[in-house]
Design a protein around this motif. Structure first.
Motif, mmCIF file in Angstrom:
data_model
loop_
_atom_site.group_PDB
_atom_site.id
_atom_site.type_symbol
_atom_site.label_atom_id
_atom_site.label_comp_id
_atom_site.label_asym_id
_atom_site.label_seq_id
_atom_site.Cartn_x
_atom_site.Cartn_y
_atom_site.Cartn_z
ATOM 1 N N ASP A 41 0.838 -1.197 0.000
ATOM 2 C CA ASP A 41 0.000 0.000 0.000
ATOM 3 C C ASP A 41 0.871 1.245 0.000
ATOM 4 O O ASP A 41 0.458 2.295 0.503
ATOM 5 C CB ASP A 41 -0.922 0.024 1.229
ATOM 6 N N GLY A 42 2.057 1.143 -0.523
ATOM 7 C CA GLY A 42 2.965 2.280 -0.506
ATOM 8 C C GLY A 42 3.345 2.640 0.918
ATOM 9 O O GLY A 42 3.685 1.777 1.727
ATOM 10 N N GLU A 43 3.260 3.927 1.229
ATOM 11 C CA GLU A 43 3.617 4.397 2.572
ATOM 12 C C GLU A 43 2.408 4.529 3.491
ATOM 13 O O GLU A 43 2.558 4.959 4.634
ATOM 14 C CB GLU A 43 4.329 5.741 2.482
ATOM 15 N N ASN A 44 1.242 4.162 3.032
ATOM 16 C CA ASN A 44 0.042 4.239 3.862
ATOM 17 C C ASN A 44 -0.094 2.934 4.637
ATOM 18 O O ASN A 44 -0.838 2.039 4.264
ATOM 19 C CB ASN A 44 -1.189 4.486 2.990
ATOM 20 N N LEU A 45 0.619 2.840 5.746
ATOM 21 C CA LEU A 45 0.698 1.582 6.476
ATOM 22 C C LEU A 45 -0.332 1.460 7.594
ATOM 23 O O LEU A 45 -0.503 0.380 8.157
ATOM 24 C CB LEU A 45 2.101 1.399 7.054
ATOM 25 N N THR A 46 -0.994 2.543 7.936
ATOM 26 C CA THR A 46 -1.991 2.484 9.012
ATOM 27 C C THR A 46 -3.415 2.656 8.511
ATOM 28 O O THR A 46 -4.348 2.499 9.290
ATOM 29 C CB THR A 46 -1.712 3.565 10.078
ATOM 30 N N GLY A 47 -3.593 2.946 7.240
ATOM 31 C CA GLY A 47 -4.950 3.149 6.737
ATOM 32 C C GLY A 47 -5.164 2.566 5.362
ATOM 33 O O GLY A 47 -6.087 2.951 4.650
ATOM 34 N N GLY A 48 -4.304 1.612 4.976
ATOM 35 C CA GLY A 48 -4.425 1.012 3.658
ATOM 36 C C GLY A 48 -5.392 -0.155 3.643
ATOM 37 O O GLY A 48 -6.175 -0.370 4.585
ATOM 38 N N ASN A 49 -5.326 -0.924 2.596
ATOM 39 C CA ASN A 49 -6.249 -2.047 2.432
ATOM 40 C C ASN A 49 -5.795 -3.307 3.161
ATOM 41 O O ASN A 49 -6.588 -4.233 3.350
ATOM 42 C CB ASN A 49 -6.403 -2.369 0.940
ATOM 43 N N THR A 50 -4.529 -3.374 3.551
ATOM 44 C CA THR A 50 -3.984 -4.573 4.181
ATOM 45 C C THR A 50 -3.184 -4.190 5.416
ATOM 46 O O THR A 50 -2.643 -3.084 5.501
ATOM 47 C CB THR A 50 -3.083 -5.353 3.213
ATOM 48 N N ASP A 51 -3.097 -5.106 6.367
ATOM 49 C CA ASP A 51 -2.325 -4.839 7.577
ATOM 50 C C ASP A 51 -1.046 -5.665 7.657
ATOM 51 O O ASP A 51 -0.285 -5.551 8.613
ATOM 52 C CB ASP A 51 -3.169 -5.064 8.834
ATOM 53 N N VAL A 52 -0.803 -6.493 6.649
ATOM 54 C CA VAL A 52 0.405 -7.311 6.590
ATOM 55 C C VAL A 52 1.021 -7.196 5.196
ATOM 56 O O VAL A 52 0.298 -7.183 4.197
ATOM 57 C CB VAL A 52 0.099 -8.794 6.896
ATOM 58 N N PHE A 53 2.329 -7.098 5.161
ATOM 59 C CA PHE A 53 3.092 -7.137 3.915
ATOM 60 C C PHE A 53 3.872 -8.438 3.898
ATOM 61 O O PHE A 53 4.440 -8.848 4.921
ATOM 62 C CB PHE A 53 4.046 -5.949 3.833
ATOM 63 N N ALA A 54 3.895 -9.106 2.753
ATOM 64 C CA ALA A 54 4.612 -10.376 2.638
ATOM 65 C C ALA A 54 5.497 -10.357 1.406
ATOM 66 O O ALA A 54 5.065 -9.925 0.330
ATOM 67 C CB ALA A 54 3.631 -11.545 2.556
ATOM 68 N N HIS A 55 6.725 -10.838 1.569
ATOM 69 C CA HIS A 55 7.663 -10.937 0.452
ATOM 70 C C HIS A 55 8.174 -12.373 0.400
ATOM 71 O O HIS A 55 8.771 -12.867 1.357
ATOM 72 C CB HIS A 55 8.831 -9.974 0.621
ATOM 73 N N ALA A 56 7.903 -13.062 -0.700
ATOM 74 C CA ALA A 56 8.232 -14.483 -0.819
ATOM 75 C C ALA A 56 9.365 -14.710 -1.797
ATOM 76 O O ALA A 56 9.506 -13.991 -2.798
ATOM 77 C CB ALA A 56 7.005 -15.276 -1.265
ATOM 78 N N GLY A 57 10.168 -15.727 -1.512
ATOM 79 C CA GLY A 57 11.213 -16.176 -2.424
ATOM 80 C C GLY A 57 11.140 -17.682 -2.572
ATOM 81 O O GLY A 57 10.927 -18.387 -1.577
ATOM 82 N N VAL A 58 11.290 -18.163 -3.781
ATOM 83 C CA VAL A 58 11.238 -19.613 -4.014
ATOM 84 C C VAL A 58 12.467 -20.046 -4.804
ATOM 85 O O VAL A 58 12.947 -19.338 -5.682
ATOM 86 C CB VAL A 58 9.955 -20.041 -4.757
ATOM 87 N N SER A 59 12.958 -21.238 -4.459
ATOM 88 C CA SER A 59 14.099 -21.833 -5.141
ATOM 89 C C SER A 59 13.611 -23.042 -5.913
ATOM 90 O O SER A 59 13.676 -24.175 -5.436
ATOM 91 C CB SER A 59 15.168 -22.245 -4.113
ATOM 92 N N LEU A 60 13.097 -22.797 -7.093
ATOM 93 C CA LEU A 60 12.583 -23.849 -7.964
ATOM 94 C C LEU A 60 13.198 -23.698 -9.345
ATOM 95 O O LEU A 60 13.453 -22.567 -9.787
ATOM 96 C CB LEU A 60 11.062 -23.761 -8.097
ATOM 97 N N SER A 61 13.401 -24.806 -10.022
ATOM 98 C CA SER A 61 13.797 -24.706 -11.424
ATOM 99 C C SER A 61 12.600 -24.202 -12.229
ATOM 100 O O SER A 61 11.448 -24.278 -11.778
ATOM 101 C CB SER A 61 14.220 -26.077 -11.945
ATOM 102 N N GLU A 62 12.876 -23.708 -13.411
ATOM 103 C CA GLU A 62 11.774 -23.243 -14.259
ATOM 104 C C GLU A 62 10.822 -24.390 -14.585
ATOM 105 O O GLU A 62 9.603 -24.215 -14.615
ATOM 106 C CB GLU A 62 12.337 -22.610 -15.537
ATOM 107 N N ALA A 63 11.363 -25.572 -14.789
ATOM 108 C CA ALA A 63 10.527 -26.719 -15.111
ATOM 109 C C ALA A 63 9.651 -27.114 -13.926
ATOM 110 O O ALA A 63 8.454 -27.411 -14.088
ATOM 111 C CB ALA A 63 11.391 -27.904 -15.535
ATOM 112 N N ALA A 64 10.230 -27.133 -12.709
ATOM 113 C CA ALA A 64 9.460 -27.493 -11.524
ATOM 114 C C ALA A 64 8.377 -26.466 -11.237
ATOM 115 O O ALA A 64 7.244 -26.815 -10.854
ATOM 116 C CB ALA A 64 10.387 -27.635 -10.325
ATOM 117 N N ALA A 65 8.691 -25.185 -11.423
ATOM 118 C CA ALA A 65 7.689 -24.141 -11.195
ATOM 119 C C ALA A 65 6.561 -24.239 -12.210
ATOM 120 O O ALA A 65 5.375 -24.099 -11.861
ATOM 121 C CB ALA A 65 8.357 -22.771 -11.267
ATOM 122 N N ALA A 66 6.910 -24.473 -13.472
ATOM 123 C CA ALA A 66 5.882 -24.608 -14.506
ATOM 124 C C ALA A 66 4.978 -25.800 -14.211
ATOM 125 O O ALA A 66 3.751 -25.732 -14.391
ATOM 126 C CB ALA A 66 6.533 -24.755 -15.878
#
Length: 328
Positions: free
Chosen positions: A27-52
């Motif tokens: 929600d940009g810098e609007n952390l107290t009045g935005g649409n969400t109260d949690v931010f999540a950042h994910a990383g995955v270690s998969l081959s392109e074939a496994a992800a597909a």
């Protein structure tokens, strides 16, 4: 919080590891009045074939006509079995994915104390004492005033608003567990003025309240902690300009993180990023539900092994449920 140990890629030789990333809850810098109260950042270690193959399996199981699948498809109750399959210990991403969580209001408190007191270590104490000390309305007013003070956009006089709020809370609730921190904040107006004056000269390269940039640095640190260099592949974001990517790479180097580089891609063209998008959206929803007292114990347990032990989280109750008590 606590999460899984290293991903198991160990040995004397450390070839470059490529991690695909995406976020949810921006929600940009609007952390107290935005649409969400949690931010999540994910990383995955998969081959392109496994992800597909994972994306194909999800599409085959859900059978939605949608051209592009998102986390919401898996979060629908009728697709509960698909969600459980994805996160399960025998699922396609277990041991090959991590998610960094940020409780947005705690992030605001953490950044405020870091700026004004140089002591972000007290953020957890203030955050946990604030609501009981000042009441729901008073604490919400403080959080909103702190958000306005730190955000880049000028909105009235954020300095007067913030310190007026601090003074009011101290006057109304002078003998509380949180009052001692607020008393110290009341003496920091000069720092707040200097910060706001600096913003008038032009927007900073790295906004204090944007969670994406530090989350990327943290993701790189998570995946390289066994000594293996990592290269990040990330969904395109307007925030990720060349200058900011250079800052991320520099910040990672200064922290001793083995970040070899960051490349932007279009999510729909890279199945690995699509899987990261699934995990980020799923984690954000499960964590938000737990934060707000409506968590699903089974889903929280399935998410737990993926959660970064260094997630930015202030609520003790939900944090303990999202944490892995064994790993660390």
């Amino acid at each position: 919080m606590s999460g899984n140990r290293a991903d198991g890629h160990r040995g004397a030789v450390h070839p470059l590891l490529e991690i695909a990333c995406d976020e949810s809850g921006s929600d940009g810098e609007n952390l107290t009045g935005g649409n969400t109260d949690v931010f999540a950042h994910a990383g995955v270690s998969l081959s392109e074939a496994a992800a597909a193959a994972t994306v194909r399996e999800i599409r085959d199981r859900i059978r939605s006509p949608a051209e592009e699948y998102k986390a919401n498809h898996l979060l629908r109750e009728k697709h509960r079995a698909v969600l459980e399959w994805l996160l399960a210990s025998r699922g396609p991403i277990h041991g090959r994915a991590r998610v960094h969580l940020m409780e947005k209001t705690f992030f605001v408190v953490d950044r405020t104390l870091g700026l004004l007191l140089d002591e972000a270590v007290e953020a957890a104490a203030l955050f946990r004492a604030g609501r009981p000390a000042f009441g729901e309305a008073g604490w919400r007013t403080f959080l909103q005033a702190a958000n306005r003070l730190l955000r880049v956009r000028q909105d009235g006089d954020p300095v007067d608003t913030f310190y007026g709020t601090v003074d009011t809370l101290l006057r109304e609730r002078p003998r509380t567990d949180a009052a001692s921190v607020l008393e110290r904040l009341a003496a920091t107006r000069h720092r707040a003025v200097a910060y706001r004056d600096g913003l008038l000269a032009g927007p900073p390269l790295i906004p204090l309240l944007n969670p994406l940039l530090p989350a990327i640095v943290r993701t790189a640190a998570l995946w390289s902690r066994d000594g293996r260099p990592v290269h990040l592949v990330h969904d395109r974001q307007n925030m990720l300009t060349p200058d900011r990517i250079a800052w991320i790479e520099g910040a990672a180097r200064q922290a001793g993180t083995g970040l070899a580089g960051l490349r932007l891609v279009v999510a729909r063209d890279d199945a690995r990023v699509q899987v990261a998008d699934f995990l980020a959206g799923i984690a954000r929803k499960i964590a938000s539900d737990e934060l707000n007292g409506r968590g699903d114990p089974a889903l929280t347990a399935l998410l737990r092994p993926y959660v970064d032990p260094g997630s930015v989280w202030g609520d003790a109750r939900s944090g303990a449920l999202l944490a892995d008590p064994v790993a660390g």
